[in-house]
Design a protein around this motif. Structure first.
Motif, PDB file in Angstrom:
ATOM      1  N   LEU A 137       7.626   0.435  -5.112  1.00  0.00           N
ATOM      2  CA  LEU A 137       8.181  -0.303  -3.976  1.00  0.00           C
ATOM      3  C   LEU A 137       8.096   0.524  -2.702  1.00  0.00           C
ATOM      4  CD1 LEU A 137      11.303  -1.839  -5.746  1.00  0.00           C
ATOM      5  CD2 LEU A 137       9.286  -3.094  -4.935  1.00  0.00           C
ATOM      6  N   PHE A 138       8.276   1.826  -2.816  1.00  0.00           N
ATOM      7  CA  PHE A 138       8.121   2.740  -1.684  1.00  0.00           C
ATOM      8  C   PHE A 138       6.693   2.658  -1.150  1.00  0.00           C
ATOM      9  CE2 PHE A 138       7.417   7.264  -0.249  1.00  0.00           C
ATOM     10  CZ  PHE A 138       8.230   7.197   0.875  1.00  0.00           C
ATOM     11  N   GLY A 139       5.721   2.563  -2.068  1.00  0.00           N
ATOM     12  CA  GLY A 139       4.335   2.394  -1.652  1.00  0.00           C
ATOM     13  C   GLY A 139       4.117   1.076  -0.933  1.00  0.00           C
ATOM     14  N   ALA A 140       4.787   0.003  -1.407  1.00  0.00           N
ATOM     15  CA  ALA A 140       4.669  -1.290  -0.747  1.00  0.00           C
ATOM     16  C   ALA A 140       5.224  -1.236   0.671  1.00  0.00           C
ATOM     17  CB  ALA A 140       5.398  -2.359  -1.563  1.00  0.00           C
ATOM     18  N   LEU A 141       6.282  -0.466   0.871  1.00  0.00           N
ATOM     19  CA  LEU A 141       6.832  -0.313   2.218  1.00  0.00           C
ATOM     20  C   LEU A 141       5.809   0.305   3.151  1.00  0.00           C
ATOM     21  CD1 LEU A 141      10.475   0.992   1.526  1.00  0.00           C
ATOM     22  CD2 LEU A 141       9.759  -1.326   2.142  1.00  0.00           C
ATOM     23  N   ARG A 142       5.060   1.275   2.657  1.00  0.00           N
ATOM     24  CA  ARG A 142       4.026   1.904   3.490  1.00  0.00           C
ATOM     25  C   ARG A 142       2.914   0.903   3.818  1.00  0.00           C
ATOM     26  NH1 ARG A 142       1.892   7.322   4.396  1.00  0.00           N
ATOM     27  NH2 ARG A 142      -0.373   7.239   4.794  1.00  0.00           N
ATOM     28  N   LEU A 143       2.553   0.086   2.826  1.00  0.00           N
ATOM     29  CA  LEU A 143       1.461  -0.857   3.026  1.00  0.00           C
ATOM     30  C   LEU A 143       1.837  -2.003   3.964  1.00  0.00           C
ATOM     31  CD1 LEU A 143       0.116  -1.149  -0.635  1.00  0.00           C
ATOM     32  CD2 LEU A 143      -0.972   0.049   1.275  1.00  0.00           C
ATOM     33  N   PHE A 144       3.083  -2.487   3.871  1.00  0.00           N
ATOM     34  CA  PHE A 144       3.470  -3.677   4.617  1.00  0.00           C
ATOM     35  C   PHE A 144       4.319  -3.398   5.853  1.00  0.00           C
ATOM     36  CE2 PHE A 144       2.435  -5.501   0.477  1.00  0.00           C
ATOM     37  CZ  PHE A 144       1.650  -6.568   0.854  1.00  0.00           C
ATOM     38  N   GLY A 145       4.942  -2.240   5.918  1.00  0.00           N
ATOM     39  CA  GLY A 145       5.735  -1.918   7.093  1.00  0.00           C
ATOM     40  C   GLY A 145       6.807  -2.949   7.378  1.00  0.00           C
ATOM     41  N   ALA A 146       6.811  -3.485   8.589  1.00  0.00           N
ATOM     42  CA  ALA A 146       7.836  -4.440   9.003  1.00  0.00           C
ATOM     43  C   ALA A 146       7.754  -5.748   8.232  1.00  0.00           C
ATOM     44  CB  ALA A 146       7.703  -4.714  10.497  1.00  0.00           C
ATOM     45  N   ARG A 147       6.641  -5.989   7.533  1.00  0.00           N
ATOM     46  CA  ARG A 147       6.483  -7.229   6.777  1.00  0.00           C
ATOM     47  C   ARG A 147       6.842  -7.052   5.301  1.00  0.00           C
ATOM     48  NH1 ARG A 147       1.779  -8.777   5.841  1.00  0.00           N
ATOM     49  NH2 ARG A 147       0.663  -6.830   6.296  1.00  0.00           N
ATOM     50  N   SER A 298      -1.811  -2.295  -8.470  1.00  0.00           N
ATOM     51  CA  SER A 298      -0.848  -1.222  -8.742  1.00  0.00           C
ATOM     52  C   SER A 298      -1.404   0.150  -8.354  1.00  0.00           C
ATOM     53  CB  SER A 298      -0.435  -1.236 -10.212  1.00  0.00           C
ATOM     54  OG  SER A 298      -1.557  -1.095 -11.056  1.00  0.00           O
ATOM     55  N   GLU A 299      -2.696   0.340  -8.514  1.00  0.00           N
ATOM     56  CA  GLU A 299      -3.306   1.618  -8.143  1.00  0.00           C
ATOM     57  C   GLU A 299      -3.193   1.866  -6.638  1.00  0.00           C
ATOM     58  OE1 GLU A 299      -5.578   5.217  -8.888  1.00  0.00           O
ATOM     59  OE2 GLU A 299      -4.564   3.815 -10.238  1.00  0.00           O
ATOM     60  N   THR A 300      -3.479   0.846  -5.857  1.00  0.00           N
ATOM     61  CA  THR A 300      -3.385   0.959  -4.402  1.00  0.00           C
ATOM     62  C   THR A 300      -1.957   1.241  -3.965  1.00  0.00           C
ATOM     63  OG1 THR A 300      -5.246  -0.570  -4.121  1.00  0.00           O
ATOM     64  CG2 THR A 300      -3.801  -0.245  -2.225  1.00  0.00           C
ATOM     65  N   VAL A 301      -1.015   0.529  -4.574  1.00  0.00           N
ATOM     66  CA  VAL A 301       0.396   0.706  -4.221  1.00  0.00           C
ATOM     67  C   VAL A 301       0.874   2.109  -4.592  1.00  0.00           C
ATOM     68  CG1 VAL A 301       2.738  -0.073  -4.750  1.00  0.00           C
ATOM     69  CG2 VAL A 301       0.926  -1.749  -4.386  1.00  0.00           C
ATOM     70  N   GLN A 302       0.499   2.579  -5.784  1.00  0.00           N
ATOM     71  CA  GLN A 302       0.923   3.909  -6.218  1.00  0.00           C
ATOM     72  C   GLN A 302       0.354   4.994  -5.322  1.00  0.00           C
ATOM     73  OE1 GLN A 302       2.924   4.246  -9.370  1.00  0.00           O
ATOM     74  NE2 GLN A 302       3.417   6.100  -8.235  1.00  0.00           N
ATOM     75  N   ARG A 303      -0.914   4.870  -4.967  1.00  0.00           N
ATOM     76  CA  ARG A 303      -1.532   5.876  -4.100  1.00  0.00           C
ATOM     77  C   ARG A 303      -0.912   5.870  -2.706  1.00  0.00           C
ATOM     78  NH1 ARG A 303      -7.994   5.649  -4.952  1.00  0.00           N
ATOM     79  NH2 ARG A 303      -7.848   7.050  -3.142  1.00  0.00           N
ATOM     80  N   ALA A 304      -0.463   4.698  -2.240  1.00  0.00           N
ATOM     81  CA  ALA A 304       0.240   4.636  -0.954  1.00  0.00           C
ATOM     82  C   ALA A 304       1.563   5.389  -1.037  1.00  0.00           C
ATOM     83  CB  ALA A 304       0.481   3.182  -0.557  1.00  0.00           C
ATOM     84  N   ALA A 305       2.251   5.255  -2.174  1.00  0.00           N
ATOM     85  CA  ALA A 305       3.509   5.987  -2.361  1.00  0.00           C
ATOM     86  C   ALA A 305       3.265   7.487  -2.382  1.00  0.00           C
ATOM     87  CB  ALA A 305       4.174   5.543  -3.668  1.00  0.00           C
ATOM     88  N   TRP A 306       2.244   7.933  -3.118  1.00  0.00           N
ATOM     89  CA  TRP A 306       1.946   9.363  -3.166  1.00  0.00           C
ATOM     90  C   TRP A 306       1.585   9.889  -1.782  1.00  0.00           C
ATOM     91  CZ3 TRP A 306       4.482  10.094  -7.042  1.00  0.00           C
ATOM     92  CH2 TRP A 306       4.199   9.705  -8.345  1.00  0.00           C
ATOM     93  N   ALA A 307       0.859   9.096  -1.000  1.00  0.00           N
ATOM     94  CA  ALA A 307       0.480   9.533   0.345  1.00  0.00           C
ATOM     95  C   ALA A 307       1.719   9.786   1.202  1.00  0.00           C
ATOM     96  CB  ALA A 307      -0.414   8.486   1.001  1.00  0.00           C
ATOM     97  N   GLN A 308       2.675   8.862   1.118  1.00  0.00           N
ATOM     98  CA  GLN A 308       3.899   9.026   1.905  1.00  0.00           C
ATOM     99  C   GLN A 308       4.716  10.221   1.427  1.00  0.00           C
ATOM    100  OE1 GLN A 308       4.098   6.944   4.390  1.00  0.00           O
ATOM    101  NE2 GLN A 308       6.082   7.445   5.285  1.00  0.00           N
ATOM    102  N   LEU A 309       4.769  10.419   0.119  1.00  0.00           N
ATOM    103  CA  LEU A 309       5.523  11.547  -0.418  1.00  0.00           C
ATOM    104  C   LEU A 309       4.831  12.873  -0.106  1.00  0.00           C
ATOM    105  CD1 LEU A 309       6.595   9.983  -3.828  1.00  0.00           C
ATOM    106  CD2 LEU A 309       8.138  10.731  -1.997  1.00  0.00           C
ATOM    107  N   ARG A 310       3.510  12.890  -0.062  1.00  0.00           N
ATOM    108  CA  ARG A 310       2.805  14.108   0.342  1.00  0.00           C
ATOM    109  C   ARG A 310       3.117  14.457   1.786  1.00  0.00           C
ATOM    110  NH1 ARG A 310      -1.735  11.536  -1.502  1.00  0.00           N
ATOM    111  NH2 ARG A 310      -2.708  11.684   0.543  1.00  0.00           N
TER     112      ARG A 310
END
Length: 315
Positions: A137-147, A298-310
């Protein structure tokens, strides 16, 4: 110990460490340079987590020195490597990079951290929890932002339904659908027919029809009765044994959507974090309620989460 913010781009490993499976990604200078998955989930490697992690790092041909390792999932549960308390659902998921806890167990690498899960509490004692899904879900926040506000479905062994608002888990509910399907297929009354080999050129169409039938039955009967309908239909010739697994899957997923119908209301779109095949099954359930699903890989979402955590997590 909470994590401090960092923009480090050195060797970094993200691990989704669940009950039965483990997926890992290795990054260097911000680029993905390795990806692996295995069956070394909690049940397979406990209590030898440090040794199992060493084996994983060797598969990446790296050591733990000068390495940041961030792990999510059941590795942080009471039966995992180190129990990490749940965050209250009122805590914004945006805070996850600052809420990681360092692993302080013997033989643990100095740079190993665990993402906390989330606990939601509602009225009349309602409570639900997640470990691992909060990272997606954290990854989804990065992908969608305000949406990013809205409904999310994270299917799996334990299917999670979540409503996000302003980065917070406003509401959630878990269903044992995946676990029930596996148990029913492995043992019990339905196991023999559910193990039947699938064959025939029309198997795809036949299974889709069986799935749809299961969904329909789930809306009109208690779950236990709807499940037994698979056996009753097979022994009376109304359902081919090789289609029984699709029928049971339809019952289980249909029951989820039927139970969620009033809560979803006119939500319109439910974002599903998973693969296309599973997304197609849920899309058929959603259509019965006049809703649609948007599948997020799920792969895209997970990698977005890792990017934000990095970018924001510990060195």
């Amino acid at each position: 110990m909470a994590a401090a913010a960092s923009t480090s781009t050195h060797n970094w490993v993200g691990i989704d460490w669940g009950t039965t499976h483990r997926r890992a990604w290795r990054f260097a200078a911000g680029e993905l340079i390795g990806r692996t998955e295995d069956a070394q989930g909690l049940t397979a490697c406990a209590p030898h987590f440090a040794r199992s992690l060493d084996d994983l790092l060797r598969a990446f041909d790296v050591g733990a020195e000068q390495m940041t390792i961030v792990m999510s999932g059941m590795v942080g549960s009471a039966s995992g490597w180190q129990q990490v308390p749940y965050l209250d659902a009122n805590t914004p998921l945006y805070d996850l990079p600052r809420r990681l806890e360092r692993v302080v167990q013997p033989d643990a690498p100095a740079g190993a951290w665990i993402v906390p899960g989330v606990c939601w509490r509602g009225e009349q004692g309602a409570v639900d929890v997640m470990r691992g899904e909060e990272t997606q879900l954290f990854g989804a926040l990065r992908l969608f932002g305000a949406r990013s506000d809205g409904w999310y479905l994270l299917p799996g062994t334990h299917s999670k339904w979540v409503h996000l608002r302003d980065g917070r888990v406003q509401w959630m509910r878990t269903y044992l659908s995946g676990e029930l399907f596996a148990l029913l297929r492995e043992r019990g009354t339905l196991s023999t027919i559910m193990r039947s080999d699938q064959s025939g050129a029309d198997s795809s169409a036949r299974e889709q029809a069986a799935f749809e039938s299961g969904c329909a039955v789930a809306t009109d009967a208690a779950l236990s009765h709807a499940l037994f309908a698979a056996r009753a239909r097979v022994v009376t010739g109304g359902l081919a044994p090789e289609s029984s697994a699709a029928f049971v899957s339809g019952v289980l997923l249909g029951a989820e959507w039927h139970d969620m119908a009033n809560k979803l209301g006119d939500a319109g779109v439910v974002r599903l974090i998973g693969d296309a095949t599973l997304g197609a099954h849920h899309a058929r359930c959603a259509a019965r309620l006049g809703l649609v699903t948007e599948v997020l890989d799920s792969e895209t979402v997970q990698r977005a989460a890792w990017a934000q955590l990095r970018e924001q997590g510990p060195r």
